[in-house]
Design an enzyme around this catalytic site. Sequence first.
Site, PDB file in Angstrom:
ATOM      1  N   SER A  54       0.936  -1.198  -0.132  1.00 36.72           N
ATOM      2  CA  SER A  54      -0.108  -0.051  -0.052  1.00 36.72           C
ATOM      3  C   SER A  54       0.740   1.232  -0.098  1.00 36.72           C
ATOM      4  O   SER A  54       0.891   1.909   1.065  1.00 36.72           O
ATOM      5  CB  SER A  54      -1.030   0.219   1.252  1.00 36.72           C
ATOM      6  OG  SER A  54      -1.941  -1.025   1.000  1.00 36.72           O
ATOM      7  N   HIS A  55       1.706   1.211  -0.909  1.00 37.48           N
ATOM      8  CA  HIS A  55       2.566   2.355  -1.019  1.00 37.48           C
ATOM      9  C   HIS A  55       2.881   2.547  -2.701  1.00 37.48           C
ATOM     10  O   HIS A  55       3.027   1.581  -3.296  1.00 37.48           O
ATOM     11  CB  HIS A  55       3.547   2.570  -0.271  1.00 37.48           C
ATOM     12  CG  HIS A  55       4.680   1.522  -0.208  1.00 37.48           C
ATOM     13  ND1 HIS A  55       4.851   0.560   0.741  1.00 37.48           N
ATOM     14  CD2 HIS A  55       5.626   0.984  -1.227  1.00 37.48           C
ATOM     15  CE1 HIS A  55       5.651  -0.319   0.561  1.00 37.48           C
ATOM     16  NE2 HIS A  55       6.265  -0.141  -0.602  1.00 37.48           N
ATOM     17  N   ALA A  56       3.763   3.499  -3.083  1.00 35.71           N
ATOM     18  CA  ALA A  56       4.477   3.430  -4.646  1.00 35.71           C
ATOM     19  C   ALA A  56       5.735   4.227  -4.215  1.00 35.71           C
ATOM     20  O   ALA A  56       5.930   4.816  -2.977  1.00 35.71           O
ATOM     21  CB  ALA A  56       3.445   4.365  -5.328  1.00 35.71           C
ATOM     22  N   ARG A 101       1.441  -0.371  -5.066  1.00 38.61           N
ATOM     23  CA  ARG A 101       1.441  -1.908  -4.862  1.00 38.61           C
ATOM     24  C   ARG A 101       1.023  -2.256  -3.713  1.00 38.61           C
ATOM     25  O   ARG A 101       1.180  -1.509  -2.492  1.00 38.61           O
ATOM     26  CB  ARG A 101       2.748  -2.473  -5.084  1.00 38.61           C
ATOM     27  CG  ARG A 101       3.906  -2.314  -4.063  1.00 38.61           C
ATOM     28  CD  ARG A 101       4.505  -0.968  -3.907  1.00 38.61           C
ATOM     29  NE  ARG A 101       5.061  -0.486  -5.168  1.00 38.61           N
ATOM     30  CZ  ARG A 101       6.134  -0.628  -5.871  1.00 38.61           C
ATOM     31  NH1 ARG A 101       7.086  -1.575  -5.097  1.00 38.61           N
ATOM     32  NH2 ARG A 101       6.623   0.001  -6.788  1.00 38.61           N
ATOM     33  N   PHE A 126       5.340   7.380  -1.667  1.00 37.49           N
ATOM     34  CA  PHE A 126       4.097   7.945  -1.585  1.00 37.49           C
ATOM     35  C   PHE A 126       3.610   7.000  -0.730  1.00 37.49           C
ATOM     36  O   PHE A 126       3.159   5.951  -1.002  1.00 37.49           O
ATOM     37  CB  PHE A 126       3.518   7.869  -2.902  1.00 37.49           C
ATOM     38  CG  PHE A 126       3.749   8.843  -3.699  1.00 37.49           C
ATOM     39  CD1 PHE A 126       3.545  10.201  -3.562  1.00 37.49           C
ATOM     40  CD2 PHE A 126       4.560   8.812  -4.931  1.00 37.49           C
ATOM     41  CE1 PHE A 126       3.827  11.376  -4.476  1.00 37.49           C
ATOM     42  CE2 PHE A 126       4.891   9.711  -5.729  1.00 37.49           C
ATOM     43  CZ  PHE A 126       4.518  10.882  -5.556  1.00 37.49           C
TER      44      PHE A 126
END
Length: 142
Positions: A54-56, A101, A126
């Site tokens: 749960s980040h990019a 992702r 992010f």
Amino acid sequence: MPLGPASRCRTIEIPTIQDSRGNISILEGAEILPFTVKRVYVLHNLVENQDRGSHAHKKLHQIITVTTGSLVVNLDDGLSKKSFKLDKPTIALYLCPMVWRTLTDIAANTTAFVLASEMYDENDYFRVYEDFYAAALGKAHS
Ligand code: TYD
């Protein structure tokens, strides 16, 4: 419709040598490793069905594969979404920058290892989807 960076994420078949004692899977060369590896980390002792990610990343390139168990990598580049199931150490997934992702469907006893193009840098993340989405759309239209 323009293609976003998720279109460049792809599975990589890892060349594997098999004999009666077992298998060796080898990541080497630009076809398999499209960046210079500066960091390797292992996800282990994962909790079944406890999502991760749960980040990019802004600039980071990564390759992820599982050595045991299985998981699903869900990708979203702001324009399109796709998912890849990883369930064997002969297949890896190349993740390029600017893709949100999430790792889901983590099976019991899953161990994954990740090769990364840069050392750890919190500023490269992010962690808020809306921030990522605004940046991703900005890039898509620039
Ligand atoms: P993170 O990348 O956020 O993983 P996940 O999204 O699966 O939770 O990493 C979890 C924590 O570990 C976070 O506090 C950052 C830290 N970390 C490092 O210090 N170095 C690293 O190389 C990595 C991958 C994470």
